[in-house]
Design a protein around this motif. Structure first.
Motif, PDB file in Angstrom:
ATOM      1  N   ALA A   1      -3.429  14.642   6.495  1.00  0.00           N
ATOM      2  CA  ALA A   1      -4.640  13.838   6.713  1.00  0.00           C
ATOM      3  C   ALA A   1      -4.668  13.273   8.126  1.00  0.00           C
ATOM      4  O   ALA A   1      -5.651  13.446   8.864  1.00  0.00           O
ATOM      5  CB  ALA A   1      -4.707  12.700   5.683  1.00  0.00           C
ATOM      6  N   GLY A   2      -3.587  12.596   8.517  1.00  0.00           N
ATOM      7  CA  GLY A   2      -3.550  11.987   9.841  1.00  0.00           C
ATOM      8  C   GLY A   2      -3.585  13.037  10.945  1.00  0.00           C
ATOM      9  O   GLY A   2      -4.243  12.855  11.972  1.00  0.00           O
TER      10      GLY A   2
ATOM     11  N   ASP B   1       3.928   7.384  12.914  1.00  0.00           N
ATOM     12  CA  ASP B   1       4.385   8.027  11.668  1.00  0.00           C
ATOM     13  C   ASP B   1       5.874   7.773  11.454  1.00  0.00           C
ATOM     14  O   ASP B   1       6.685   8.070  12.324  1.00  0.00           O
ATOM     15  CB  ASP B   1       4.116   9.535  11.732  1.00  0.00           C
ATOM     16  CG  ASP B   1       4.472  10.222  10.421  1.00  0.00           C
ATOM     17  OD1 ASP B   1       4.351   9.585   9.357  1.00  0.00           O
ATOM     18  OD2 ASP B   1       4.890  11.395  10.471  1.00  0.00           O
TER      19      ASP B   1
ATOM     20  N   VAL C   1      10.631  16.393  -0.273  1.00  0.00           N
ATOM     21  CA  VAL C   1      11.653  16.915  -1.193  1.00  0.00           C
ATOM     22  C   VAL C   1      11.471  18.410  -1.457  1.00  0.00           C
ATOM     23  O   VAL C   1      12.360  19.058  -2.001  1.00  0.00           O
ATOM     24  CB  VAL C   1      11.616  16.183  -2.565  1.00  0.00           C
ATOM     25  CG1 VAL C   1      11.986  14.724  -2.404  1.00  0.00           C
ATOM     26  CG2 VAL C   1      10.250  16.328  -3.244  1.00  0.00           C
TER      27      VAL C   1
ATOM     28  N   ARG D   1       4.109  20.548   9.788  1.00  0.00           N
ATOM     29  CA  ARG D   1       3.925  19.451  10.748  1.00  0.00           C
ATOM     30  C   ARG D   1       4.229  19.911  12.180  1.00  0.00           C
ATOM     31  O   ARG D   1       3.561  19.499  13.126  1.00  0.00           O
ATOM     32  CB  ARG D   1       4.836  18.287  10.376  1.00  0.00           C
ATOM     33  CG  ARG D   1       4.341  17.519   9.163  1.00  0.00           C
ATOM     34  CD  ARG D   1       5.344  16.462   8.751  1.00  0.00           C
ATOM     35  NE  ARG D   1       4.764  15.562   7.774  1.00  0.00           N
ATOM     36  CZ  ARG D   1       4.761  14.238   7.866  1.00  0.00           C
ATOM     37  NH1 ARG D   1       5.349  13.647   8.876  1.00  0.00           N
ATOM     38  NH2 ARG D   1       4.181  13.492   6.946  1.00  0.00           N
TER      39      ARG D   1
ATOM     40  N   ALA E   1      -1.610   6.954   5.261  1.00  0.00           N
ATOM     41  CA  ALA E   1      -0.197   6.673   4.953  1.00  0.00           C
ATOM     42  C   ALA E   1       0.255   7.255   3.624  1.00  0.00           C
ATOM     43  O   ALA E   1       1.382   7.003   3.189  1.00  0.00           O
ATOM     44  CB  ALA E   1       0.033   5.166   4.989  1.00  0.00           C
TER      45      ALA E   1
ATOM     46  N   ALA F   1      -7.832   7.964   4.662  1.00  0.00           N
ATOM     47  CA  ALA F   1      -8.020   9.377   4.291  1.00  0.00           C
ATOM     48  C   ALA F   1      -6.755   9.940   3.667  1.00  0.00           C
ATOM     49  O   ALA F   1      -5.670   9.376   3.804  1.00  0.00           O
ATOM     50  CB  ALA F   1      -8.387  10.187   5.532  1.00  0.00           C
ATOM     51  N   GLY F   2      -6.914  11.066   3.006  1.00  0.00           N
ATOM     52  CA  GLY F   2      -5.768  11.764   2.414  1.00  0.00           C
ATOM     53  C   GLY F   2      -5.345  11.124   1.109  1.00  0.00           C
ATOM     54  O   GLY F   2      -6.128  10.451   0.425  1.00  0.00           O
TER      55      GLY F   2
ATOM     56  N   ALA G   1      -6.203  16.632   1.580  1.00  0.00           N
ATOM     57  CA  ALA G   1      -5.849  15.525   2.481  1.00  0.00           C
ATOM     58  C   ALA G   1      -6.310  15.840   3.905  1.00  0.00           C
ATOM     59  O   ALA G   1      -6.893  14.983   4.581  1.00  0.00           O
ATOM     60  CB  ALA G   1      -4.341  15.297   2.443  1.00  0.00           C
TER      61      ALA G   1
HETATM   62  C1  LIG Z   1       7.060  17.496  -4.646  1.00  0.00           C
HETATM   63  C2  LIG Z   1       5.697  17.715  -4.073  1.00  0.00           C
HETATM   64  C3  LIG Z   1       5.256  19.001  -3.834  1.00  0.00           C
HETATM   65  C4  LIG Z   1       3.979  19.206  -3.327  1.00  0.00           C
HETATM   66  N1  LIG Z   1       3.568  20.485  -3.126  1.00  0.00           N
HETATM   67  C5  LIG Z   1       2.341  20.702  -2.643  1.00  0.00           C
HETATM   68  C6  LIG Z   1       1.883  22.043  -2.449  1.00  0.00           C
HETATM   69  O1  LIG Z   1       2.606  23.005  -2.706  1.00  0.00           O
HETATM   70  N2  LIG Z   1       0.607  22.216  -1.995  1.00  0.00           N
HETATM   71  C7  LIG Z   1      -0.222  21.151  -1.709  1.00  0.00           C
HETATM   72  O2  LIG Z   1      -1.359  21.372  -1.305  1.00  0.00           O
HETATM   73  N3  LIG Z   1       0.188  19.880  -1.893  1.00  0.00           N
HETATM   74  C8  LIG Z   1       1.441  19.628  -2.339  1.00  0.00           C
HETATM   75  N4  LIG Z   1       1.862  18.346  -2.535  1.00  0.00           N
HETATM   76  C9  LIG Z   1       0.937  17.250  -2.200  1.00  0.00           C
HETATM   77  C10 LIG Z   1       0.862  17.058  -0.677  1.00  0.00           C
HETATM   78  O3  LIG Z   1       2.159  16.954  -0.163  1.00  0.00           O
HETATM   79  C11 LIG Z   1       0.070  15.797  -0.342  1.00  0.00           C
HETATM   80  O4  LIG Z   1      -1.188  15.839  -0.993  1.00  0.00           O
HETATM   81  C12 LIG Z   1      -0.148  15.678   1.167  1.00  0.00           C
HETATM   82  O5  LIG Z   1       1.062  15.699   1.868  1.00  0.00           O
HETATM   83  C13 LIG Z   1      -0.885  14.382   1.481  1.00  0.00           C
HETATM   84  O6  LIG Z   1      -1.057  14.283   2.850  1.00  0.00           O
HETATM   85  P1  LIG Z   1      -1.262  12.861   3.528  1.00  0.00           P
HETATM   86  O7  LIG Z   1      -1.382  13.135   4.983  1.00  0.00           O
HETATM   87  O8  LIG Z   1      -2.342  12.123   2.859  1.00  0.00           O
HETATM   88  O9  LIG Z   1       0.088  12.040   3.210  1.00  0.00           O
HETATM   89  P2  LIG Z   1       1.594  12.401   3.521  1.00  0.00           P
HETATM   90  O10 LIG Z   1       1.796  13.845   3.782  1.00  0.00           O
HETATM   91  O11 LIG Z   1       2.387  11.773   2.423  1.00  0.00           O
HETATM   92  O12 LIG Z   1       1.889  11.641   4.890  1.00  0.00           O
HETATM   93  C14 LIG Z   1       1.831  10.221   4.972  1.00  0.00           C
HETATM   94  C15 LIG Z   1       2.685   9.804   6.149  1.00  0.00           C
HETATM   95  O13 LIG Z   1       2.464   8.405   6.414  1.00  0.00           O
HETATM   96  C16 LIG Z   1       3.699   7.838   6.771  1.00  0.00           C
HETATM   97  N5  LIG Z   1       3.628   6.373   6.618  1.00  0.00           N
HETATM   98  C17 LIG Z   1       3.466   5.641   5.474  1.00  0.00           C
HETATM   99  N6  LIG Z   1       3.436   4.330   5.762  1.00  0.00           N
HETATM  100  C18 LIG Z   1       3.589   4.238   7.116  1.00  0.00           C
HETATM  101  C19 LIG Z   1       3.670   3.135   8.004  1.00  0.00           C
HETATM  102  N7  LIG Z   1       3.545   1.862   7.596  1.00  0.00           N
HETATM  103  N8  LIG Z   1       3.875   3.391   9.335  1.00  0.00           N
HETATM  104  C20 LIG Z   1       3.991   4.667   9.784  1.00  0.00           C
HETATM  105  N9  LIG Z   1       3.922   5.738   8.975  1.00  0.00           N
HETATM  106  C21 LIG Z   1       3.720   5.529   7.654  1.00  0.00           C
HETATM  107  C22 LIG Z   1       4.688   8.513   5.833  1.00  0.00           C
HETATM  108  O14 LIG Z   1       6.014   8.370   6.287  1.00  0.00           O
HETATM  109  C23 LIG Z   1       4.181   9.951   5.894  1.00  0.00           C
HETATM  110  O15 LIG Z   1       4.791  10.681   6.930  1.00  0.00           O
HETATM  111  C24 LIG Z   1       3.132  18.102  -3.037  1.00  0.00           C
HETATM  112  C25 LIG Z   1       3.581  16.792  -3.264  1.00  0.00           C
HETATM  113  C26 LIG Z   1       4.850  16.594  -3.773  1.00  0.00           C
HETATM  114  C27 LIG Z   1       5.315  15.183  -4.018  1.00  0.00           C
END
Ligand SMILES: Cc1cc2nc3c(=O)[nH]c(=O)nc-3n(C[C@H](O)[C@H](O)[C@H](O)COP(=O)(O)OP(=O)(O)OC[C@H]3O[C@@H](n4cnc5c(N)ncnc54)[C@H](O)[C@@H]3O)c2cc1C
Length: 304
Positions: free
Chosen positions: A15-16, A34, A42, A61, A110, A267-268, A280
């Motif tokens: 998302a970010g 981040d 995992v 990433r 986040a 977002a996300g 996301a």
């Molecule tokens: C086990 C597992 C397997 C998955 N497999 C898939 C798959 O095969 N296909 C798929 O489409 N989706 C999969 N997903 C879901 C997918 O990973 C998420 O939907 C996606 O990563 C969400 O993206 P995001 O950018 O919203 O959040 P994230 O990818 O979770 O990123 C959020 C980021 O914000 C950071 N952050 C949080 N708080 C702070 C703060 N205060 N300061 C600085 N940084 C901060 C975190 O450290 C992290 O790096 C899986 C999820 C899990 C748990």
């Protein structure tokens, strides 16, 4: 204290990163803070993102950062955002390392975080043979004997969904099943056994589950597990600055990521319960458009 930037993005997952790409291309100055602890760290492979099917989250990433590097107004900071003060047009974000960034707009990307897994052995298999979403990982477990750890009406929904990938299902409710008689009959008719004894432990080798052992001594051999971890907001900051939240810990945002707090977007996974990387990324892209539109409108007004 650094020079004011247009947008601070908290969180550098799909998302970010997608928001940063769109904002960088829109010639906005952006800092992504981040702490690099995404929920999917995992897992070895991420699936279902067109052109990136099967990629590791870390490689995803890396490629994203490489592409965003083409836009010099975007900067990455490995740090944690710990406090937010100020208001629309002038936010101050302080990090764990003590840096203060100031920005006109703020995007929370986040994610969500898992609360501690409370079943012995589950952490060893999480992301390797125990998963949360069949759309993400069902294909790799097709036709295999699977255990679903779930209770109540959700058990039925979960069994119906996962049955698209494998018919060899067993439900472990890990305590009182909370099913109605009708729901039990529905599962029985489809040859899906339900075990309601608490789970003692999950046995595995090298992250691959072998069996689920219950406190009553039963052992259920299986090749994979689906379960629903308890989730919380990835960051408490949106709540702390007054963003409306859902009971599930999501920031309430409009389709362009705008929250009830002026100048604050989300977002996300942080703002949705779809939990797909491509969703996301898409929400990040839309939020970037929402933010850029506000910035453009403000600049336009100030040019009179
Ligand atoms: C086990 C597992 C397997 C998955 N497999 C898939 C798959 O095969 N296909 C798929 O489409 N989706 C999969 N997903 C879901 C997918 O990973 C998420 O939907 C996606 O990563 C969400 O993206 P995001 O950018 O919203 O959040 P994230 O990818 O979770 O990123 C959020 C980021 O914000 C950071 N952050 C949080 N708080 C702070 C703060 N205060 N300061 C600085 N940084 C901060 C975190 O450290 C992290 O790096 C899986 C999820 C899990 C748990």
């Amino acid at each position: 204290m650094e020079q004011q930037i247009d947008v601070i993005i908290i969180g550098g997952g799909p998302a970010g990163l997608n928001a940063a790409l769109v904002l960088g291309r829109a010639r906005k100055s952006v800092v992504i803070i981040d702490e690099e602890r995404p929920r999917n760290r995992v897992t070895r492979e991420s699936h279902g993102f067109l052109t990136r099917d099967g990629i590791s989250p870390a490689e995803f990433r890396r490629i994203a950062r490489e592409q965003i590097a083409a836009y010099p107004s975007v900067r990455f900071v490995t740090d944690s955002a710990v406090t937010v003060t100020g208001a629309d047009g002038n936010f101050q974000i302080t990090t764990g390392q003590g840096t203060v960034y100031t920005s006109k707009k703020l995007l929370f990307a986040a994610g969500k975080k898992d609360l501690p897994l409370d079943i012995s052995g589950l952490a060893d298999v999480y992301g390797k043979s125990a998963f949360v979403c069949p759309y993400c990982d069902g294909w790799e477990l097709r036709d295999q004997p699977l255990v679903l750890i779930v209770k109540g009406g959700a058990a039925l929904h979960s069994a119906r969904t996962v049955s698209g990938w494998s018919k060899r299902l067993t439900i472990c409710t890990n305590g009182p099943d909370e099913l109605t008689e009708e729901q039990r009959e529905e599962l029985k008719a489809r040859h899906i056994p339900v075990f309601d004894a608490p789970i003692a432990r999950i046995e595995s080798t090298g992250g691959m589950v072998e069996q689920v052992v219950l406190e009553d001594g039963s052992a259920i051999p299986c090749k994979g597990i689906f379960f629903a971890p308890k989730l919380a907001a990835g960051s408490d900051l949106p709540r702390e600055i007054g963003c409306r939240m859902t009971e599930g810990g999501s920031v309430v945002a409009d389709p362009f990521g705008k929250t009830n707090v002026p100048g604050v977007f989300s977002a996300g996974d942080a703002a949705s319960e779809m939990y797909q990387a491509i969703t996301a990324a898409s929400l990040g892209s839309l939020a970037a458009v929402g933010i850029n539109s506000e910035l453009l409108a403000e600049t336009w007004e100030s040019r009179i």
